[in-house]
Design an enzyme around this catalytic site. Structure first.
Site, PDB file in Angstrom:
ATOM      1  N   HIS A  79      -7.453 -34.840 127.239  1.00  0.00           N
ATOM      2  CA  HIS A  79      -8.264 -34.884 126.007  1.00  0.00           C
ATOM      3  C   HIS A  79      -9.736 -35.197 126.353  1.00  0.00           C
ATOM      4  CE1 HIS A  79      -4.244 -36.424 124.418  1.00  0.00           C
ATOM      5  NE2 HIS A  79      -4.455 -35.369 123.665  1.00  0.00           N
TER       6      HIS A  79
ATOM      7  N   LYS B 275       4.699 -37.355 113.145  1.00  0.00           N
ATOM      8  CA  LYS B 275       4.797 -38.300 114.266  1.00  0.00           C
ATOM      9  C   LYS B 275       4.758 -39.722 113.729  1.00  0.00           C
ATOM     10  CE  LYS B 275       2.791 -35.429 117.864  1.00  0.00           C
ATOM     11  NZ  LYS B 275       1.617 -35.181 118.706  1.00  0.00           N
TER      12      LYS B 275
ATOM     13  N   ARG C 114      -3.646 -25.769 126.426  1.00  0.00           N
ATOM     14  CA  ARG C 114      -3.114 -26.099 127.747  1.00  0.00           C
ATOM     15  C   ARG C 114      -2.395 -24.921 128.372  1.00  0.00           C
ATOM     16  NH1 ARG C 114       0.519 -30.783 125.852  1.00  0.00           N
ATOM     17  NH2 ARG C 114       0.637 -29.282 124.158  1.00  0.00           N
TER      18      ARG C 114
ATOM     19  N   SER D  66       0.568 -36.794 125.728  1.00  0.00           N
ATOM     20  CA  SER D  66       0.693 -38.242 125.531  1.00  0.00           C
ATOM     21  C   SER D  66       2.146 -38.693 125.725  1.00  0.00           C
ATOM     22  CB  SER D  66       0.196 -38.618 124.135  1.00  0.00           C
ATOM     23  OG  SER D  66      -1.164 -38.224 123.986  1.00  0.00           O
TER      24      SER D  66
HETATM   25  N1  COA Z   1      -4.700 -32.756 127.278  1.00  0.00           N
HETATM   26  C1  COA Z   1      -3.573 -33.495 127.249  1.00  0.00           C
HETATM   27  N2  COA Z   1      -2.687 -33.474 126.240  1.00  0.00           N
HETATM   28  C2  COA Z   1      -2.949 -32.644 125.230  1.00  0.00           C
HETATM   29  C3  COA Z   1      -4.094 -31.834 125.181  1.00  0.00           C
HETATM   30  C4  COA Z   1      -4.993 -31.921 126.279  1.00  0.00           C
HETATM   31  N3  COA Z   1      -6.096 -31.191 126.311  1.00  0.00           N
HETATM   32  N4  COA Z   1      -4.067 -31.130 124.028  1.00  0.00           N
HETATM   33  C5  COA Z   1      -2.950 -31.490 123.387  1.00  0.00           C
HETATM   34  N5  COA Z   1      -2.285 -32.399 124.113  1.00  0.00           N
HETATM   35  C6  COA Z   1      -1.019 -33.025 123.780  1.00  0.00           C
HETATM   36  C7  COA Z   1      -1.187 -34.182 122.837  1.00  0.00           C
HETATM   37  O1  COA Z   1      -1.326 -35.393 123.542  1.00  0.00           O
HETATM   38  C8  COA Z   1       0.109 -34.136 122.074  1.00  0.00           C
HETATM   39  O2  COA Z   1       1.053 -34.799 122.850  1.00  0.00           O
HETATM   40  P1  COA Z   1       2.237 -35.590 122.116  1.00  0.00           P
HETATM   41  O3  COA Z   1       2.885 -34.594 121.198  1.00  0.00           O
HETATM   42  O4  COA Z   1       3.088 -35.987 123.262  1.00  0.00           O
HETATM   43  O5  COA Z   1       1.605 -36.721 121.385  1.00  0.00           O
HETATM   44  C9  COA Z   1       0.481 -32.654 122.068  1.00  0.00           C
HETATM   45  O6  COA Z   1      -0.220 -32.064 123.136  1.00  0.00           O
HETATM   46  C10 COA Z   1       0.106 -31.971 120.799  1.00  0.00           C
HETATM   47  O7  COA Z   1      -1.274 -32.246 120.640  1.00  0.00           O
HETATM   48  P2  COA Z   1      -1.940 -31.861 119.259  1.00  0.00           P
HETATM   49  O8  COA Z   1      -1.693 -30.459 118.949  1.00  0.00           O
HETATM   50  O9  COA Z   1      -3.345 -32.354 119.304  1.00  0.00           O
HETATM   51  O10 COA Z   1      -1.064 -32.647 118.228  1.00  0.00           O
HETATM   52  P3  COA Z   1      -1.491 -33.924 117.502  1.00  0.00           P
HETATM   53  O11 COA Z   1      -0.345 -34.397 116.743  1.00  0.00           O
HETATM   54  O12 COA Z   1      -2.057 -34.826 118.513  1.00  0.00           O
HETATM   55  O13 COA Z   1      -2.654 -33.448 116.484  1.00  0.00           O
HETATM   56  C11 COA Z   1      -3.069 -32.341 114.361  1.00  0.00           C
HETATM   57  C12 COA Z   1      -2.575 -32.179 115.788  1.00  0.00           C
HETATM   58  C13 COA Z   1      -4.496 -32.838 114.357  1.00  0.00           C
HETATM   59  C14 COA Z   1      -2.972 -31.010 113.716  1.00  0.00           C
HETATM   60  C15 COA Z   1      -2.169 -33.305 113.646  1.00  0.00           C
HETATM   61  O14 COA Z   1      -2.589 -34.595 113.901  1.00  0.00           O
HETATM   62  C16 COA Z   1      -2.145 -33.112 112.152  1.00  0.00           C
HETATM   63  O15 COA Z   1      -1.218 -32.510 111.706  1.00  0.00           O
HETATM   64  N6  COA Z   1      -3.113 -33.623 111.362  1.00  0.00           N
HETATM   65  C17 COA Z   1      -3.143 -33.681 109.873  1.00  0.00           C
HETATM   66  C18 COA Z   1      -2.657 -32.527 109.056  1.00  0.00           C
HETATM   67  C19 COA Z   1      -3.420 -31.235 109.363  1.00  0.00           C
HETATM   68  O16 COA Z   1      -4.593 -31.073 109.108  1.00  0.00           O
HETATM   69  N7  COA Z   1      -2.635 -30.298 109.921  1.00  0.00           N
HETATM   70  C20 COA Z   1      -3.142 -28.979 110.207  1.00  0.00           C
HETATM   71  C21 COA Z   1      -2.923 -28.125 108.953  1.00  0.00           C
HETATM   72  S1  COA Z   1      -3.363 -26.472 109.244  1.00  0.00           S
END
Ligand code: COA
Length: 169
Positions: free
Chosen positions: A23, A47, A97, A135
């Protein structure tokens, strides 16, 4: 060029439970392309079993980026488009990724644009050496007592050790 340039703010949403070098790499590269990058710790409804509280995650991220002038952190519990709309943000930054990330990211980018026409998603390919971490994987490695040094900064490692004391095999 007409008038003064408008400062471009971008948001980088995630659960960051906890933040990893993957990240951090995406954030610092994105921060070079925008005037201000806001890491938005999101409340992901799917989550519920996060390891770190909102405040613990915010504090870790603030420590990681304390010397990065144009990177700030915030928290949001609703849709990311609502945060963008409320804060005048037209750019979402996401790290890709692997191919497996693409379908989910494409769906999210399309849905966000449908809800907020002005909002575009900018994708950065995650640094190869971080392209397999998440994560959850870091927490799993820590749980089994292996080193997480290659994937998280010292402040996150310390918080993981503290939080998982007594849990680590
Ligand atoms: N390096 C390391 N890990 C990474 C990464 C990177 N560059 N990019 C993603 N990851 C990992 C994250 O750590 C996460 O791991 P985990 O599932 O073990 O915790 C996984 O990949 C998924 O990451 P991400 O897609 O960022 O999921 P998230 O849950 O962290 O966030 C959101 C995604 C922001 C969409 C989510 O928080 C959310 O739903 N927010 C609110 C509602 C919303 O707006 N949804 C979208 C509607 S269209």
């Amino acid at each position: 060029m007409r008038g003064a340039r408008v400062l471009v703010k971008a948001m980088y949403p995630g659960t960051f439970d906890p933040i990893t070098y993957g990240h951090i790499d995406v954030a610092r590269r994105a921060a070079k392309a925008f005037d201000k990058l806001i890491l938005v710790v999101m409340q992901n409804r799917l989550k519920s079993n996060v390891l770190f509280s909102k405040d613990e995650r915010l504090k870790m991220i603030e420590t990681v980026f304390e010397n990065d002038d144009n990177i700030v952190v915030d928290y949001h519990s609703g849709l990311m488009v609502e945060y963008a709309r409320r804060n005048g943000i037209n750019v979402v930054v996401r790290g890709l990724r692997a191919v497996s990330d693409f379908e989910y990211e494409m769906q999210m980018a399309a849905a966000n644009k449908k809800m907020l026409e002005a909002l575009d998603t900018f994708f950065l390919m995650t640094e190869t050496k971080y392209s397999f971490i998440s994560s959850s994987l870091v927490k799993e490695i820590m749980y089994h007592g292996n080193s997480v040094d290659p994937w998280v900064p010292p402040v996150v490692k310390r918080e993981l050790e503290e939080k998982m004391k007594g849990m680590i095999e």
